[in-house]
Every structure is written in structure tokens, then in C-alpha cells.
Design a protein around this motif. Structure first.
Motif, PDB file in Angstrom:
ATOM      1  N   GLU A  22       4.505   6.971   7.822  1.00  0.00           N
ATOM      2  CA  GLU A  22       4.074   6.635   6.468  1.00  0.00           C
ATOM      3  C   GLU A  22       2.549   6.605   6.373  1.00  0.00           C
ATOM      4  O   GLU A  22       1.955   7.119   5.423  1.00  0.00           O
ATOM      5  CB  GLU A  22       4.647   5.266   6.084  1.00  0.00           C
ATOM      6  CG  GLU A  22       4.241   4.809   4.674  1.00  0.00           C
ATOM      7  CD  GLU A  22       4.666   3.369   4.416  1.00  0.00           C
ATOM      8  OE1 GLU A  22       4.602   2.951   3.245  1.00  0.00           O
ATOM      9  OE2 GLU A  22       5.035   2.667   5.381  1.00  0.00           O
ATOM     10  N   LEU A  23       1.931   6.020   7.406  1.00  0.00           N
ATOM     11  CA  LEU A  23       0.472   5.928   7.419  1.00  0.00           C
ATOM     12  C   LEU A  23      -0.165   7.309   7.561  1.00  0.00           C
ATOM     13  O   LEU A  23      -1.116   7.653   6.863  1.00  0.00           O
ATOM     14  CB  LEU A  23       0.030   5.021   8.565  1.00  0.00           C
ATOM     15  CG  LEU A  23      -1.454   4.685   8.664  1.00  0.00           C
ATOM     16  CD1 LEU A  23      -1.938   4.016   7.394  1.00  0.00           C
ATOM     17  CD2 LEU A  23      -1.693   3.785   9.864  1.00  0.00           C
ATOM     18  N   LEU A  24       0.383   8.127   8.468  1.00  0.00           N
ATOM     19  CA  LEU A  24      -0.140   9.476   8.646  1.00  0.00           C
ATOM     20  C   LEU A  24       0.037  10.318   7.392  1.00  0.00           C
ATOM     21  O   LEU A  24      -0.853  11.100   7.022  1.00  0.00           O
ATOM     22  CB  LEU A  24       0.547  10.155   9.838  1.00  0.00           C
ATOM     23  CG  LEU A  24       0.127   9.680  11.229  1.00  0.00           C
ATOM     24  CD1 LEU A  24       0.928  10.408  12.302  1.00  0.00           C
ATOM     25  CD2 LEU A  24      -1.351   9.908  11.449  1.00  0.00           C
TER      26      LEU A  24
ATOM     27  N   ASP B 270      -3.694  12.440   1.093  1.00  0.00           N
ATOM     28  CA  ASP B 270      -4.929  12.145   0.383  1.00  0.00           C
ATOM     29  C   ASP B 270      -6.118  12.922   0.947  1.00  0.00           C
ATOM     30  O   ASP B 270      -7.265  12.678   0.573  1.00  0.00           O
ATOM     31  CB  ASP B 270      -5.238  10.645   0.447  1.00  0.00           C
ATOM     32  CG  ASP B 270      -4.359   9.843  -0.498  1.00  0.00           C
ATOM     33  OD1 ASP B 270      -4.173  10.295  -1.638  1.00  0.00           O
ATOM     34  OD2 ASP B 270      -3.867   8.784  -0.089  1.00  0.00           O
ATOM     35  N   SER B 271      -5.838  13.871   1.850  1.00  0.00           N
ATOM     36  CA  SER B 271      -6.887  14.706   2.455  1.00  0.00           C
ATOM     37  C   SER B 271      -7.983  13.859   3.099  1.00  0.00           C
ATOM     38  O   SER B 271      -9.163  14.177   3.000  1.00  0.00           O
ATOM     39  CB  SER B 271      -7.495  15.637   1.395  1.00  0.00           C
ATOM     40  OG  SER B 271      -6.518  16.480   0.841  1.00  0.00           O
TER      41      SER B 271
ATOM     42  N   ASN C  41     -11.040  -1.787   7.797  1.00  0.00           N
ATOM     43  CA  ASN C  41     -10.262  -1.510   6.582  1.00  0.00           C
ATOM     44  C   ASN C  41      -9.785  -2.779   5.886  1.00  0.00           C
ATOM     45  O   ASN C  41      -8.642  -3.178   5.955  1.00  0.00           O
ATOM     46  CB  ASN C  41      -9.050  -0.630   6.914  1.00  0.00           C
ATOM     47  CG  ASN C  41      -8.071  -1.363   7.795  1.00  0.00           C
ATOM     48  OD1 ASN C  41      -8.428  -1.850   8.841  1.00  0.00           O
ATOM     49  ND2 ASN C  41      -6.831  -1.443   7.332  1.00  0.00           N
ATOM     50  N   SER C  42     -10.664  -3.408   5.181  1.00  0.00           N
ATOM     51  CA  SER C  42     -10.296  -4.581   4.403  1.00  0.00           C
ATOM     52  C   SER C  42     -10.674  -4.330   2.955  1.00  0.00           C
ATOM     53  O   SER C  42     -11.760  -3.861   2.660  1.00  0.00           O
ATOM     54  CB  SER C  42     -11.032  -5.820   4.925  1.00  0.00           C
ATOM     55  OG  SER C  42     -10.812  -6.910   4.080  1.00  0.00           O
ATOM     56  N   VAL C  43      -9.776  -4.651   2.040  1.00  0.00           N
ATOM     57  CA  VAL C  43     -10.034  -4.406   0.626  1.00  0.00           C
ATOM     58  C   VAL C  43     -11.271  -5.160   0.170  1.00  0.00           C
ATOM     59  O   VAL C  43     -12.047  -4.690  -0.647  1.00  0.00           O
ATOM     60  CB  VAL C  43      -8.810  -4.822  -0.225  1.00  0.00           C
ATOM     61  CG1 VAL C  43      -9.124  -4.697  -1.714  1.00  0.00           C
ATOM     62  CG2 VAL C  43      -7.612  -3.964   0.127  1.00  0.00           C
TER      63      VAL C  43
ATOM     64  N   ILE D 154      -5.566   1.640   2.663  1.00  0.00           N
ATOM     65  CA  ILE D 154      -6.144   2.945   2.954  1.00  0.00           C
ATOM     66  C   ILE D 154      -6.130   3.821   1.703  1.00  0.00           C
ATOM     67  O   ILE D 154      -7.053   4.596   1.461  1.00  0.00           O
ATOM     68  CB  ILE D 154      -5.394   3.615   4.120  1.00  0.00           C
ATOM     69  CG1 ILE D 154      -5.749   2.892   5.423  1.00  0.00           C
ATOM     70  CG2 ILE D 154      -5.724   5.103   4.216  1.00  0.00           C
ATOM     71  CD1 ILE D 154      -5.059   3.432   6.641  1.00  0.00           C
ATOM     72  N   LYS D 155      -5.078   3.671   0.901  1.00  0.00           N
ATOM     73  CA  LYS D 155      -5.015   4.462  -0.336  1.00  0.00           C
ATOM     74  C   LYS D 155      -6.152   4.067  -1.277  1.00  0.00           C
ATOM     75  O   LYS D 155      -6.755   4.917  -1.934  1.00  0.00           O
ATOM     76  CB  LYS D 155      -3.666   4.273  -1.029  1.00  0.00           C
ATOM     77  CG  LYS D 155      -3.537   5.115  -2.306  1.00  0.00           C
ATOM     78  CD  LYS D 155      -2.137   5.183  -2.818  1.00  0.00           C
ATOM     79  CE  LYS D 155      -2.056   6.010  -4.088  1.00  0.00           C
ATOM     80  NZ  LYS D 155      -2.603   7.365  -3.915  1.00  0.00           N
TER      81      LYS D 155
END
Length: 555
Positions: free
Chosen positions: A277-279, A285-286, A402-404, A444-445
Motif C-alpha cells: 500500500e505504501l509503495l 503519486d510519482s 514524515n510528520s504532518v 505521505i500523500k
């Protein structure tokens, strides 16, 4: 083509090129201010600012002329192109007026330290001469008991030509260093690296165009600079060339325009723990990523390695603490990992990241690929020559976790990198922070959406390395010809492969009209910046030279 391992640590940066420097024909003058010595530094036996300049020119057999205080008052400086004023703190009103005329008429000044703070009677001058001349003010830097200060050199400026972009100079606090308050960031040619981050915009080197002429100001004397001899030499030669009426030649920035180059780097201990799912999120999303995979987990990575390769570049991570604890032979592990990655990927280059340095790296044989290898723990040389990628390491890299809540910080960093013309390195996945996790995928999105909405250029390590290596092997030279107002330009590709779209910046003196390129089909176009033109060479063959002439008419 044979693949090479590369050890990329922290970040890579735009690389400068080594240029043959030629200041012949430029008439240089140096001011010896006896009044400054007698009135302000009479008891200081170490105050002799002209001495270092004379030694510099004499050792290199460069002709120069020495001018006294009185000569600044009324000399027309007909036979002087660039005048150097080291710590000339005493100036008469006539001298100030004469120096203003000197610059406005199209000549160049190098100013070091204070200038014109006192009049010829030894009294404090009214007004501020540096502000009248250059439009900024300078102040003493608070040294806070330090014996020296570090100062950067701005990348892609005329001053950085031929200087590694990670290079710094050290300023010895024998005399209090000065810093300038400049409104235009483009005029700053570097900044002090200070403990207080809020003070890190203080610049000790400034370049200004004034009338038809130019000025370079240093907030310290030549004797205070501590750096390798060739770096000091390039700083001086670059300044003199830029100040003269001779056109100045340099490669255009590798990433032109507003786009910020971004390299996403992820440290992976076990590829099998990364969810599909992560990959898929990264792939859809390129978000071109670079995965540094722990060497011990490679043999058991199965088909997950192929999925990682489809999403981005796969590279090697070596945890030396773990390797030593398990008694694994480091040299054998490196070779087997190289073969494994070569089989699973079509990459031209690989990165290798050393984690948890334990002891030293003497147990690893880097010799088959040492010319391209660099790490913060190891300096490798080939026949005494510094390896190429060592000059590309950027110590100011930024690791993004990676933190919002850090998305706003990312926005600020992108703007800073755009201003500094750097490469931004982000880290989305670190160690165990990539297991099946819907929240992580959502985060990540958010990052992906922002990166796509702003002006960034996502790069793999292979792409960045390839650009840097090619760029490092382009040599430029510009020399006067026997014909008046004509210059011979030589562009040489020393790389082992052909290079496409070589763009050269031609910076002309403001006293010159639009240049004309002759005896070639290459295009010459006007840049958005004043007095700057671009020459584009569509194709430069390996080992070949392009030679053409630049001609212009004086106003």
C-alpha cells in the motif's frame, strides 16, 4: 556499462568547475595607507595590511602598482583597472570623491575592512562612505570569545568559480571581523556560520554594481583568512576578473529557474516490512524515492527489491556496528551486495551509506571504485588526487521526518533552498517507521500532494550524480585576442561521455554593449539578469573542445 558504487552522505550539491584563470592585461593597484597606520595603529606592529597583498602578487609574479594616501586624492588612475584598498580607514573628502568617480567611470574596487571612517586629521568622518559608495552599512561581529569564525561562499556566484561548493573559509579574530546589512540577498557572497541561527544571515563578503563599475567588500583583511592556498587564490582572482572590463565566464546553474531539486532518501532495514500500500502510494503519486537498504537483508528481500526499484533507486546501507558484532567480512559483503544490486537494477550508479561507524573502514576494499567514493568518515584519494564526489558533499542538508506537523517547516525549507540554490534532501522513511500503517500512507500523500503543487524537481541519486559528474568535467577559459574587444572562448568536455545542452553564462561589464558571438552556430541570448548573456552548446562530444569568439563594442 560497468556500474560503480558511490558513497553519498547527507547531500550532494551543485559543483563548481576548475577554470584556467588569466588576469594578464588587468592593471592592478594597491593602496598603502600610511596615515591609517600612524593615526590609528601606531603601536600595533602586526598591522601591515598591504604586506600580505604584496607577497601574494610577488609570489605569483603578477605586476601591480602601490599608491599612497595622497595619490588617492587626485590621481585619475588612467592605468588602473582594479584598485585594492586594504584597511584604508583614513580618507580625505577629495579621496572619497575620487573613488566614487573611479567606480562610476567603470573601474573596480576591492575593499577590505573599514574604509573612510576617519578624515585626514584623524577625526571621525561625518556620514558613512561605504553607504555612499555601495548602499549598505557594516558593523562589528560579536565574536563571543571565539578565536575564529567560519564563513561560507555563495554557490553559483562569480566568487565560487573553481571552489568546491562545500568549502568554507575561516576568519581569524586577530581584528574584529565586520558584517554587512544588505537589503538585496543577491549581493551577499556568503555568510558567517554562527551559533545563534538567527544571526546566520550576516555576510562578510558583498558585491555591488555602482554606475558603470563594481565593488567587492570583505569584512576582514587578507591576513585573517585561513584556507587552502588555491581557495584564497581563486577568491582573489575571481574578484579581480569580475571587477575588470574583461567578460566573466561560468557555467549556468545546473537547475535554472524556480524549481528546487529534491532528493527523497529512505533508510530501509528490512524491505519486506514495507507494505505494498505504501509503495503504491509512492508510485501512483510519482514520488521518485531512493532506498538505502541494509546489506544483511538483501539476500532475503525477495521480489520486494524489484518493487522498490520500480519506485525509485535502490542503494546500499552498511551498519558497521552490526556487521562487526556478527563477525562478517566487510569486503566480501560489499562485493556480494554490489553484485546483487547490479542484477536487480538497471541503475548506472549506486549509493552506499555507512551507518554506525565502528572502528575504521580499513577492512573494506574500496579501491575498485574509489575514484567515485565519498563518505563523511573516509577520505579516499587516487594517486594523490581528491576524488570527484568529495567536493559535492553539502553539509547543510536537511533531513525531513514524515510528520504532518512539519509540513509548514518543509515549505520554509523549500523556500530557503530555492534562495540558496541548493539541493533539498528529504527522508520519508527511517528504520522501522514504514510498517503497514494507514496513517503513514495518509501523511505521505499529504507530502506528495504538496510537492506536486509547488515547483520542485524530484531526482534520483543516479540522475543527480550523473549531472554532477558531467558538470565537474567541463572546463572553461576566456582570453583576450590580438584584435581589440574580441575574446577567445574555449569549452572542453573532459568527461568520458557526450554531454547535452551545456549552458554558459557570459557576464559582461556594464560599460560594454551587447556582445556578438562569431565563427560558431551556437546561440547567444540575453538573460533576465542585467549584463548577463547565455551561450547554449547543444552537444559537446567526449574529450572535445569548442572554440569560438565573443566580440563587443565599447560604449
Amino acid at each position: 556499462m560497468k556500474k560503480l558504487f558511490l558513497n553519498i552522505v547527507l547531500a550532494l550539491f551543485f559543483v563548481s568547475v576548475l577554470y584556467p584563470q588569466n588576469i594578464s592585461g588587468i592593471k592592478i593597484g594597491v593602496v598603502h595607507s600610511a596615515k591609517t597606520k600612524q593615526m590609528l595603529h601606531k603601536d600595533d606592529n602586526q598591522f601591515n595590511p598591504i604586506q600580505n597583498w604584496e607577497l601574494f602578487f610577488l609570489n605569483r609574479k603578477i605586476p601591480y602598482t602601490v599608491f599612497s594616501d595622497e595619490e588617492i586624492d587626485d590621481n585619475d588612475f588612467t592605468d588602473t583597472d582594479v584598485l585594492i584598498l586594504p584597511s584604508v580607514e583614513v580618507l580625505s573628502p577629495d579621496a572619497k570623491e575620487n573613488l566614487l568617480d573611479f567606480v562610476n567611470e567603470g573601474k573596480g574596487l576591492i575593499i577590505l575592512g573599514e574604509i573612510g571612517s576617519y578624515n585626514e586629521d584623524g577625526k571621525k568622518s561625518k556620514g558613512n562612505f561605504i553607504n555612499d559608495l555601495c548602499g549598505f552599512l557594516y558593523y562589528q561581529l560579536e565574536t563571543q570569545g571565539e578565536i575564529a569564525e567560519r564563513h561560507t561562499i555563495t554557490a553559483n556566484s562569480f566568487l565560487s568559480r573553481g571552489i568546491p561548493f562545500s568549502a568554507e573559509i575561516t576568519i581569524i579574530n586577530r581584528f574584529a571581523p565586520l558584517y554587512a546589512r544588505v537589503k538585496n540577498d543577491e549581493q551577499k557572497l556568503g555568510k558567517y556560520i554562527l551559533k545563534n541561527e538567527n544571526d546566520n544571515e550576516k555576510s562578510g563578503i558583498v558585491a555591488v554594481s555602482k554606475g558603470k563599475g563594481r565593488v567587492v567588500w570583505f569584512g576582514f583583511s587578507l591576513s585573517q583568512i585561513s584556507a587552502e592556498d588555491d581557495i584564497v587564490e581563486k577568491i582573489i582572482f575571481n574578484s579581480i576578473e569580475w571587477l575588470s572590463d574583461k567578460p566573466f565566464l561560468q557555467l549556468a546553474p545546473m537547475f535554472r529557474g524556480d524549481k528546487v531539486p529534491v532528493v527523497i532518501s529512505n533508510l530501509i532495514k528490512d524491505p519486506n516490512q514495507i507494505s505494498d500500500e505504501l509503495l503504491n502510494e509512492l508510485y501512483s503519486d510519482s514520488i521518485k524515492s531512493n532506498f538505502f537498504i541494509e546489506a544483511s537483508s538483501l539476500p532475503n528481500s525477495g521480489n520486494k527489491l524489484g518493487k522498490l526499484s520500480a519506485t525509485g533507486d535502490i542503494n546500499l546501507s552498511m551498519d558497521l556496528f552490526d556487521i562487526n558484532n556478527r563477525g562478517v567480512d566487510k569486503d566480501s559483503l560489499l562485493k556480494s551486495s554490489f553484485e546483487f544490486l547490479s542484477e536487480k537494477s538497471r541503475q548506472k550508479y549506486f549509493g552506499v551509506k555507512i551507518v554506525n561507524l565502528y572502528g575504521n573502514l580499513s577492512g573494506i576494499n574500496f579501491s575498485p571504485f574509489q575514484y567515485y567514493t565519498v563518505t563523511d568518515q573516509l577520505v579516499l584519494n587516487e594517486n594523490g588526487k581528491q576524488n570527484k564526489l568529495l567536493t559535492m558533499a553539502n553539509k547543510f542538508s536537511f533531513s525531513f521526518r514524515n510528520s504532518v506537523r512539519e509540513l509548514n517547516e518543509l515549505k520554509v525549507k523549500i523556500e530557503n533552498v530555492r534562495k540558496e540554490k541548493q539541493v533539498l534532501f528529504l527522508s520519508l522513511l527511517n528504520q522501522g517507521n514504514y510498517t503497514v500503517n494507514s496513517d503513514l500512507t495518509a501523511q505521505i500523500k499529504i507530502i506528495a500532494d504538496y510537492l506536486k503543487s509547488t515547483k520542485v524537481l524530484l531526482l534520483s541519486y543516479s540522475e543527480l550524480i550523473d549531472r554532477l559528474l558531467k558538470r565537474e568535467d567541463i572546463a572553461l577559459a576566456i582570453n583576450r585576442t590580438e584584435e581589440k574587444n574580441q575574446f577567445l572562448v574555449t569549452v572542453e568536455n573532459k568527461y568520458q561521455e557526450n554531454i547535452k545542452d551545456v549552458v554558459i553564462e557570459l557576464i559582461v561589464h556594464s560599460g560594454n554593449q551587447k556582445p556578438e558571438i562569431i565563427n560558431t552556430t551556437h546561440r547567444l541570448t540575453k538573460s533576465d539578469e542585467p549584463n548577463k548573456y547565455l551561450v547554449t552548446i547543444p552537444y559537446l562530444h567526449a574529450g572535445m573542445k569548442e572554440i569560438f569568439k565573443i566580440k563587443f563594442e565599447e560604449k
